[in-house]
Each structure stands twice: as structure tokens, then as C-alpha cells.
Motif scaffolding. Sequence first.
Motif, PDB file in Angstrom:
ATOM      1  N   VAL A 135      38.337  62.555  27.923  1.00 24.15           N
ATOM      2  CA  VAL A 135      38.281  63.676  26.979  1.00 24.15           C
ATOM      3  C   VAL A 135      38.082  64.957  27.771  1.00 24.15           C
ATOM      4  CG1 VAL A 135      37.040  64.691  25.027  1.00 24.15           C
ATOM      5  CG2 VAL A 135      37.343  62.209  25.163  1.00 24.15           C
ATOM      6  N   THR A 153      39.038  72.572  24.148  1.00 25.41           N
ATOM      7  CA  THR A 153      40.219  71.752  23.874  1.00 25.41           C
ATOM      8  C   THR A 153      39.960  70.783  22.725  1.00 25.41           C
ATOM      9  OG1 THR A 153      41.061  71.938  26.127  1.00 25.41           O
ATOM     10  CG2 THR A 153      41.798  70.026  24.849  1.00 25.41           C
ATOM     11  N   VAL A 154      38.769  70.173  22.678  1.00 25.38           N
ATOM     12  CA  VAL A 154      38.481  69.227  21.589  1.00 25.38           C
ATOM     13  C   VAL A 154      38.462  69.933  20.233  1.00 25.38           C
ATOM     14  CG1 VAL A 154      37.274  67.544  23.031  1.00 25.38           C
ATOM     15  CG2 VAL A 154      35.979  69.426  21.982  1.00 25.38           C
ATOM     16  N   ASP A 178      44.537  67.048  29.773  1.00 23.72           N
ATOM     17  CA  ASP A 178      44.463  68.487  29.530  1.00 23.72           C
ATOM     18  C   ASP A 178      44.603  69.221  30.857  1.00 23.72           C
ATOM     19  OD1 ASP A 178      44.006  71.045  28.666  1.00 23.72           O
ATOM     20  OD2 ASP A 178      41.858  70.782  28.307  1.00 23.72           O
ATOM     21  N   LEU A 219      37.860  59.528  15.699  1.00 20.02           N
ATOM     22  CA  LEU A 219      37.533  60.795  16.344  1.00 20.02           C
ATOM     23  C   LEU A 219      37.956  60.775  17.807  1.00 20.02           C
ATOM     24  CD1 LEU A 219      36.337  63.561  15.946  1.00 20.02           C
ATOM     25  CD2 LEU A 219      34.049  62.597  16.225  1.00 20.02           C
ATOM     26  N   LEU A 228      30.531  65.421  16.979  1.00 20.97           N
ATOM     27  CA  LEU A 228      30.754  65.434  18.423  1.00 20.97           C
ATOM     28  C   LEU A 228      29.447  65.702  19.143  1.00 20.97           C
ATOM     29  CD1 LEU A 228      34.064  67.418  19.145  1.00 20.97           C
ATOM     30  CD2 LEU A 228      33.696  64.941  19.193  1.00 20.97           C
ATOM     31  N   ASP A 266      33.630  77.324  20.222  1.00 18.57           N
ATOM     32  CA  ASP A 266      34.418  77.448  18.995  1.00 18.57           C
ATOM     33  C   ASP A 266      34.439  78.930  18.651  1.00 18.57           C
ATOM     34  OD1 ASP A 266      35.440  77.476  16.443  1.00 18.57           O
ATOM     35  OD2 ASP A 266      33.917  76.180  15.557  1.00 18.57           O
ATOM     36  N   ILE A 277      40.596  63.401  20.022  1.00 14.20           N
ATOM     37  CA  ILE A 277      40.119  64.285  21.099  1.00 14.20           C
ATOM     38  C   ILE A 277      40.520  63.812  22.491  1.00 14.20           C
ATOM     39  CG2 ILE A 277      38.172  65.082  19.724  1.00 14.20           C
ATOM     40  CD1 ILE A 277      36.341  63.273  21.387  1.00 14.20           C
ATOM     41  N   SER A 278      41.014  62.591  22.637  1.00 12.35           N
ATOM     42  CA  SER A 278      41.363  62.064  23.963  1.00 12.35           C
ATOM     43  C   SER A 278      42.705  62.612  24.445  1.00 12.35           C
ATOM     44  CB  SER A 278      41.431  60.536  23.929  1.00 12.35           C
ATOM     45  OG  SER A 278      40.177  59.970  23.685  1.00 12.35           O
ATOM     46  N   LYS A 334      42.042  70.558  19.182  1.00 10.90           N
ATOM     47  CA  LYS A 334      42.657  69.322  18.706  1.00 10.90           C
ATOM     48  C   LYS A 334      42.171  68.957  17.311  1.00 10.90           C
ATOM     49  CE  LYS A 334      43.800  67.098  23.105  1.00 10.90           C
ATOM     50  NZ  LYS A 334      43.711  65.854  23.919  1.00 10.90           N
ATOM     51  N   LEU A 335      40.882  69.149  17.047  1.00  8.89           N
ATOM     52  CA  LEU A 335      40.337  68.847  15.731  1.00  8.89           C
ATOM     53  C   LEU A 335      40.939  69.756  14.658  1.00  8.89           C
ATOM     54  CD1 LEU A 335      36.556  68.239  16.493  1.00  8.89           C
ATOM     55  CD2 LEU A 335      38.226  66.536  15.774  1.00  8.89           C
TER      56      LEU A 335
END
Length: 480
Positions: A192, A100-101, A228, A220, A165, A78, A224-225, A104-105
Motif C-alpha cells: 500500500v 494516494t489511499v 504507486d 478496503l 484506515l 486529505d 488501497i493496494s 483511491k477511496l
Amino acid sequence: MSAVPSTTRQCVEQLQSNSLTGTDLAAHFAEQISTNDSRIGAFLHFDADRVRESAAEADETESPLAGIPVAIKDNICDVDSFTSCASRMLQQYHSPYDATVIRKLKAAGAVLLGKTNMDEFAMGSSTENSALGRTNNPWNLECVPGGSSGGSAAAVAAGLAPVALGSDTGGSIRQPAAFCGVVGMKPTYGRVSRYGLVAFASSLDQIGPFSRDVYGAAALLQVISGYDPLDSTSLDEPVPDYLATLDRPLDNLKLGVVEDWFGEGVDESVKQAVTASVDVYRKLGAEIVPIHLPHSQYCVATYYIIAPSEASSNLSRYDGIHYGHRAESYGNLQELYANSRTEGFGPEVKRRIMLGCYALSSGYYDAYYLKALKVRRLIQKDYQDAFEKVDMLIGPVTPGPAFRRGEFVDDPLQMYMADMFTIGANLSGIPALSIPCGFTSDGLPLGTQLIGPKLGEEKLLRAARMFEQEHSWHDAQPSL
């Protein structure tokens, strides 16, 4: 502000009805973290100012997760926070990109609370291997929260976050979920994206959700799914609408009871709680079918050859040169490598690197690593055969409830055995989840594990919701 809801579903409903705002919700959880986390130790990093700013922006976003605070395991990159993997090796590391997650969040308007504690580089089952602090189980502060995602599980259980997560390589979501009395799910491998997840064992790692209720895990996972292109192992398959079908009971459910998992070494409280869970499904109309997984006894041995082998390769990048900890004292390049890695890695990480290097070394590769890959295929075949007879499997998550801090520190083999029922799903790349199913006489939570075939998340979540509607275990909260 209305009374703050206790489950994710209640949070979403009150946000959507304007009974409270994302700013209200963020302020509540920020206060909970400030008040209670000194005793729990779930968070390694929490920025109240950033949370407030994100919450204000989320109030303008339309999404099922808009305004919902999310805690993040500290091995997920992050750009707005450090990513240390609870290791001295990466203690000051700031990622130049979002996983990526995380991307998306943020797009969904979720409010990222901060980074949670974990076993160093996700190697452990108790969060005792963290180099940066200790996390306690909210139900008994003298017990571990499980691992390696112990901080995320403890944060949700203690009411410091509605969802979180984690990552699961051999049980690192499901085991702490069971120890802390929350819902935890490992999705199908590739469902994911792993882009931005700091690698431990690349063929086993998978990001997944924690929540107080099944709805939160489904919401959630929904966000996140998906495919990618940045992750070469990502599955290009459509993502079902998990929330749309969540409350629909499964008709003609065939549930396989893994009889191999109720033998010697399993605590009586676990046997009784899981057996009672089976009875609940029987009462709901499910057909209960005995299932035998003949190679399950080899799961732990297979995992502890494959995972350390991959770890020894993945962690070779931490050499004191490009990023991460660099030793101050060295005389030549070899000493720089050796001193940096000696100072930066903890005992458990060093142990697994050495195990992996040994298994991959010349003269031992065929005897250990190659043989482990062959046994892995047999384990996968066991699950494939089982799913030809039943829709999903049910059994324990762990052999016993949460253990006391320090109980297995000097006995790594005993610690490894805590994952004996969870490892098979990782070796097979299939989805599995833990749902709360009761408590011991000492007040420690217990979990039941549901395991499904590849891309079977939708049915697993529906089955978990069926169980959740029959009990109120998910409503129980520790007294802090």
C-alpha cells in the motif's frame, strides 16, 4: 430504510440490492457519531455536511466500496480535512494534496467520515499520547483502545464506522484491533502506498484496514493496494482479487505456532484464547507445527533503536519555519527552533527524538543503530526460515487485554513491551492481521495474530475467514 447492517459485507449487500442507499448508510453512521462519540472520543474531526454530499455522489458510483463510510487516521493527508497527527505541532495543518489511499477511496466512491484520534505522530500504544483528546475503549470506557490507531479501532468497534484506515509501524493496527475486538491488518511493506502518510519511521510504516469482519478488511485492502510511482518503496506487483477467493478454505494448511510467545509475562486469558484458536484450525484440518523464532527476544530492543532513529530524522522538518507550530516568543533563529519544538511536541515524541539522536550520534552509531540493523536482518531470517516449514504463523497479538488508562503512563518500558509480538512483522516487512478470538472474564476483547510471508495477504485473509466462519466473535458489539 431497511434495518442498518452491522458488518461491512452486509452493508455492501444491501447497497447492491438497493435495500438502502449510500445516503441512508451515511446518515446512520453520522447519527451514531453524533450520539455516541462524546463518550468514545474516536473522532478528532467530523463534517456531517461533507459526509452527506459525498454519500449522494457515491450513489452514482459502481464499486464494491461505493457508499461505504470510512474513518481515516489523522496522519493520512486529505485536502478536505486537517491532518494534525494528534499533535499541537500540526493542529491547524491542511494538506495541499491527497494521500494516494485517499485518492483511491474517493475514486471508489467511499464516503470519508472524518479523522480519528491517535497517539501523537503515531508514537504510542494506547492513544494516551494524543495532544488533542482522549479515546476510550468502547468495551470499557475506563480502558485504553490501544494505539497508535486507537481512534480508528474504537470507531469500528463502537459502530461509528464500518471500516477505517490506520497505520502500523510496530503493531499500531493489530494491537488496537485486538484491544477493541475488530479485524486489523498490516499489509506487506510496499503493498500500500505511503505517499501522503505523515512519516514516523519510513522503513516500518504501512497503511492498513480495520473492519468488524474479514470481508471489510479485504474490500478496503483491495481498493488501497497497488503500485504507486509517487512512493519509491511501493512494490510493482499485481494485486490479487482478495474478495473473489475470500470464502475458499485453504487446503493442506500448515500453521506454525510460535512457542516463544506463550511464556512468562503473557496473561493466562490470552494463552487460553489463542490456544483455542489453534484448536479451531486443527479441527478444520490444518497441520499444526511448533515454530521457534530464536531472535524474537531482541525485537523490542531493535525496534526502539531503529524507529526513534528514523523518527528523529523525519521530525526534524518541524522547525517552526515552513509549516506547523511556530513559537510566538524567540530572540534568534536557534530559540525559534527550540521554542517551537518544545511547545509543539509532547513528552513521548520528545523522548523518541532524543533516543534517535543519541543512537545516531557520533561515537554511538556503530554501537547502536548499525548493530540494530544487523539484528533486524537476523529477525528477518527467522521468519524466512519459518515460512519454509509452514504457510503462516499464529500467536498472540498482545501479552494481555486492554489495560486501564494511566496504568503505564509513568512506565514507558512496560508500555513498549505491549508490542513485543507485533514488532517482528514490521521489522521483516511481512503481512499480519489480528482477528477477534474471545473475551476475558471482565468482558474485554482478545485477538489472535496470523502472520504470513511477503505478499501473503490473500492466504492470510482466507485463513482469517475460515476462523471467522467458526465463531461469531466479530458479531459482538459493546453496549453503549
